[in-house]
Scaffold this motif. Sequence first.
Motif, PDB file in Angstrom:
ATOM      1  N   VAL A  54     -27.836  -7.276  -9.339  1.00  0.00           N
ATOM      2  CA  VAL A  54     -27.740  -8.281 -10.404  1.00  0.00           C
ATOM      3  C   VAL A  54     -28.001  -7.640 -11.766  1.00  0.00           C
ATOM      4  O   VAL A  54     -27.294  -7.915 -12.747  1.00  0.00           O
ATOM      5  N   LEU A  55     -28.979  -6.762 -11.836  1.00  0.00           N
ATOM      6  CA  LEU A  55     -29.308  -6.102 -13.100  1.00  0.00           C
ATOM      7  C   LEU A  55     -28.180  -5.177 -13.556  1.00  0.00           C
ATOM      8  O   LEU A  55     -27.936  -5.032 -14.754  1.00  0.00           O
ATOM      9  N   ALA A  56     -27.497  -4.541 -12.601  1.00  0.00           N
ATOM     10  CA  ALA A  56     -26.351  -3.694 -12.951  1.00  0.00           C
ATOM     11  C   ALA A  56     -25.274  -4.523 -13.644  1.00  0.00           C
ATOM     12  O   ALA A  56     -24.641  -4.071 -14.615  1.00  0.00           O
ATOM     13  N   ALA A  57     -25.072  -5.742 -13.170  1.00  0.00           N
ATOM     14  CA  ALA A  57     -24.082  -6.622 -13.801  1.00  0.00           C
ATOM     15  C   ALA A  57     -24.581  -7.133 -15.157  1.00  0.00           C
ATOM     16  O   ALA A  57     -23.809  -7.206 -16.133  1.00  0.00           O
ATOM     17  N   MET A  58     -25.872  -7.469 -15.247  1.00  0.00           N
ATOM     18  CA  MET A  58     -26.441  -7.979 -16.502  1.00  0.00           C
ATOM     19  C   MET A  58     -26.371  -6.949 -17.619  1.00  0.00           C
ATOM     20  O   MET A  58     -26.327  -7.303 -18.801  1.00  0.00           O
ATOM     21  N   MET A  59     -26.368  -5.672 -17.266  1.00  0.00           N
ATOM     22  CA  MET A  59     -26.343  -4.622 -18.276  1.00  0.00           C
ATOM     23  C   MET A  59     -25.133  -4.754 -19.190  1.00  0.00           C
ATOM     24  O   MET A  59     -25.178  -4.369 -20.364  1.00  0.00           O
ATOM     25  N   TRP A  60     -24.061  -5.347 -18.699  1.00  0.00           N
ATOM     26  CA  TRP A  60     -22.835  -5.460 -19.484  1.00  0.00           C
ATOM     27  C   TRP A  60     -22.852  -6.659 -20.430  1.00  0.00           C
ATOM     28  O   TRP A  60     -21.870  -6.922 -21.131  1.00  0.00           O
ATOM     29  N   LEU A  61     -23.990  -7.377 -20.466  1.00  0.00           N
ATOM     30  CA  LEU A  61     -24.165  -8.429 -21.460  1.00  0.00           C
ATOM     31  C   LEU A  61     -24.743  -7.873 -22.756  1.00  0.00           C
ATOM     32  O   LEU A  61     -24.813  -8.577 -23.755  1.00  0.00           O
ATOM     33  N   THR A  62     -25.164  -6.609 -22.736  1.00  0.00           N
ATOM     34  CA  THR A  62     -25.732  -5.976 -23.926  1.00  0.00           C
ATOM     35  C   THR A  62     -24.641  -5.291 -24.740  1.00  0.00           C
ATOM     36  O   THR A  62     -23.548  -5.020 -24.235  1.00  0.00           O
ATOM     37  N   ARG A  63     -24.981  -4.986 -25.984  1.00  0.00           N
ATOM     38  CA  ARG A  63     -24.041  -4.279 -26.870  1.00  0.00           C
ATOM     39  C   ARG A  63     -24.762  -3.151 -27.602  1.00  0.00           C
ATOM     40  O   ARG A  63     -24.921  -3.181 -28.825  1.00  0.00           O
ATOM     41  N   PRO A  64     -25.239  -2.140 -26.868  1.00  0.00           N
ATOM     42  CA  PRO A  64     -25.956  -1.040 -27.525  1.00  0.00           C
ATOM     43  C   PRO A  64     -25.017  -0.181 -28.355  1.00  0.00           C
ATOM     44  O   PRO A  64     -23.806  -0.113 -28.085  1.00  0.00           O
ATOM     45  N   ARG A  65     -25.562   0.458 -29.354  1.00  0.00           N
ATOM     46  CA  ARG A  65     -24.776   1.415 -30.133  1.00  0.00           C
ATOM     47  C   ARG A  65     -24.449   2.622 -29.268  1.00  0.00           C
ATOM     48  O   ARG A  65     -25.255   3.039 -28.453  1.00  0.00           O
ATOM     49  N   ARG A  66     -23.305   3.187 -29.445  1.00  0.00           N
ATOM     50  CA  ARG A  66     -22.954   4.392 -28.703  1.00  0.00           C
ATOM     51  C   ARG A  66     -23.827   5.540 -29.192  1.00  0.00           C
ATOM     52  O   ARG A  66     -24.020   5.732 -30.381  1.00  0.00           O
ATOM     53  N   GLY A  67     -24.347   6.349 -28.231  1.00  0.00           N
ATOM     54  CA  GLY A  67     -25.332   7.360 -28.590  1.00  0.00           C
ATOM     55  C   GLY A  67     -26.569   6.687 -29.144  1.00  0.00           C
ATOM     56  O   GLY A  67     -27.054   7.008 -30.212  1.00  0.00           O
ATOM     57  N   ALA A  68     -27.045   5.689 -28.388  1.00  0.00           N
ATOM     58  CA  ALA A  68     -28.052   4.751 -28.883  1.00  0.00           C
ATOM     59  C   ALA A  68     -29.245   5.433 -29.535  1.00  0.00           C
ATOM     60  O   ALA A  68     -29.679   5.050 -30.613  1.00  0.00           O
ATOM     61  N   ALA A  69     -29.785   6.445 -28.889  1.00  0.00           N
ATOM     62  CA  ALA A  69     -31.007   7.048 -29.411  1.00  0.00           C
ATOM     63  C   ALA A  69     -30.792   7.739 -30.742  1.00  0.00           C
ATOM     64  O   ALA A  69     -31.692   7.847 -31.557  1.00  0.00           O
ATOM     65  N   ALA A  70     -29.604   8.203 -30.981  1.00  0.00           N
ATOM     66  CA  ALA A  70     -29.326   8.891 -32.240  1.00  0.00           C
ATOM     67  C   ALA A  70     -29.365   7.951 -33.425  1.00  0.00           C
ATOM     68  O   ALA A  70     -29.508   8.367 -34.560  1.00  0.00           O
ATOM     69  N   THR A  71     -29.259   6.646 -33.163  1.00  0.00           N
ATOM     70  CA  THR A  71     -29.264   5.677 -34.259  1.00  0.00           C
ATOM     71  C   THR A  71     -30.635   5.071 -34.467  1.00  0.00           C
ATOM     72  O   THR A  71     -30.808   4.230 -35.337  1.00  0.00           O
ATOM     73  N   LEU A  72     -31.629   5.477 -33.670  1.00  0.00           N
ATOM     74  CA  LEU A  72     -32.950   4.891 -33.812  1.00  0.00           C
ATOM     75  C   LEU A  72     -33.530   5.238 -35.177  1.00  0.00           C
ATOM     76  O   LEU A  72     -33.431   6.354 -35.656  1.00  0.00           O
ATOM     77  N   GLY A  73     -34.183   4.257 -35.754  1.00  0.00           N
ATOM     78  CA  GLY A  73     -34.767   4.479 -37.066  1.00  0.00           C
ATOM     79  C   GLY A  73     -33.743   4.407 -38.171  1.00  0.00           C
ATOM     80  O   GLY A  73     -33.905   4.997 -39.196  1.00  0.00           O
TER      81      GLY A  73
END
Length: 529
Positions: free
Chosen positions: A509-528
Amino acid sequence: MSSSSTSTLASAAGEGGHPSGGALPAMRGARLALLTFALSLATFIEVLDSTVTNVAVPAISGGLGVSNSQGTWVISSYSVAAAIAVPLTGWLSRRVGETRLFVSAVILFTLTSLLCGVAGDFHLLVICRTLQGLCSGPMVPLSQTILLRTFPPDKRVVALALWAMTVLLAPIFGPVVGGWIIDNFSWPWIFLINLPIGLFSFAVCTALLRPTGRPSTREPIDLVGIVLLVVGVGSLQAMLDLGHDAGWFDSSLILGLAIAAALAIGSLLIWEAGEAHPVVDLSLFRDRTFSFCVLIISLGMMSFSVVGVIFPLWLQAVMGYTAYHAGLATAPLGILALVFSILVGLFSARFDARVLATSGFLVFAGVLWWDAHFTLTMTFTQIITPGLIQGIGLPCFFIPLTAATLSRVPDEKLAAASSLSNFLRTLSAAFGTAMSVTLWDNRASYHYDTVAQSVTQASANTQRFVQALHGMGVSGTRELTTLHQIVQQQAYMMATGDMFFMASVTCLVLAAMMWLTRPRRGAAATLGH
């Protein structure tokens, strides 16, 4: 790197919770490696101390002359205090400064570890453990925040991977380390081993993250929010820690704690929604990605806690393993987790965080489905093999999901977001721990009643088994006792399979729920950002 650069970094990263003069300068080379090592060690001993005492309760209880049920307060006092302190981290860091708060927490944690080690009275030990838990609260979220601020933007996934390794591996090795110390030394050493590590981390972080100036914000104190938070979270954590042994809501104490938690947390949510300077920043949940990622990682850690609790319980209560050997059976989980944490850190910026997290959950689901088919005749090698493979999935979901959680958070709210997400992750793991033991016992009772109905004198299988017992000289009361033990063992084996199966479905179920998110590509590089 010059001393002026170090001071600038400390001022930007630590004082006021956001850069005070434009872009944050990144630390590189030997200084960055040394700081990373020190931050990781501080995180490791904090997380380790939340699990290392689990196997030490009998030794502590015997050494201080109390019952085992009283001895568990050494665990619960720490967890309640830490649960209260973690969500306060964001607010405290805005008033004190991230660097000052972190190094203060590290040195106080080290000193309270010393006090725990030399405590000769049980009640004094519980007080010291409570103080230790309060000091530990800011260490994990702020170590994450400082690492992200310190690493160059293109290496922030590596920072998250290094942080994740300590957070994930410490609970795995905690029971092993605790069992080894208890077997070879004495219980005070589970606290005293923190001293050299804590002092080293404090010295390095103080030298490399020397704060300059004063925090840039002096917000009014949200006294009502703090009181509601302390009462609500403290009552909830105490309810989770004590619920199973007290019979849950059959106990007036647990019922009272549940009511207090519900009223305080409900009032906290209402109060903080209209507070100009809230102690818990609920506005973070306006971001869809943050909200869904926090929900997913919390449920994921809840499922992981089932493995962390039920697996060693099954090994000891059903399979007859000692605490130390049960710890050794869980340790292989950390082998591939360590390797893949490094790989994910190096290459995850090239992939969509949702793909990696989904892959991690699918590995978890497959391994847990495998675990659900365990039998009473499993060898040690057969038992540890699924856990070895499961180590692949752990960093694949935890690291990119953590990066995705913070990927859209403004820089000035990074510490608050980190502390809030870590708090909910830890609280969910506590929920999973408490609920899994109760559910395991309930499922075992159900299976015991079902299996016992087939154990009758008219059953051919029962007759053959009884005859075999007679052939070994077992009869009368011993015969009934043996039959009861066999049925109970089988019932707990079936209950263990049920728990792993439910955790497997949850991961799908969590694997399917993950596709409800919209993270930035290369997420960690955009932190801060």
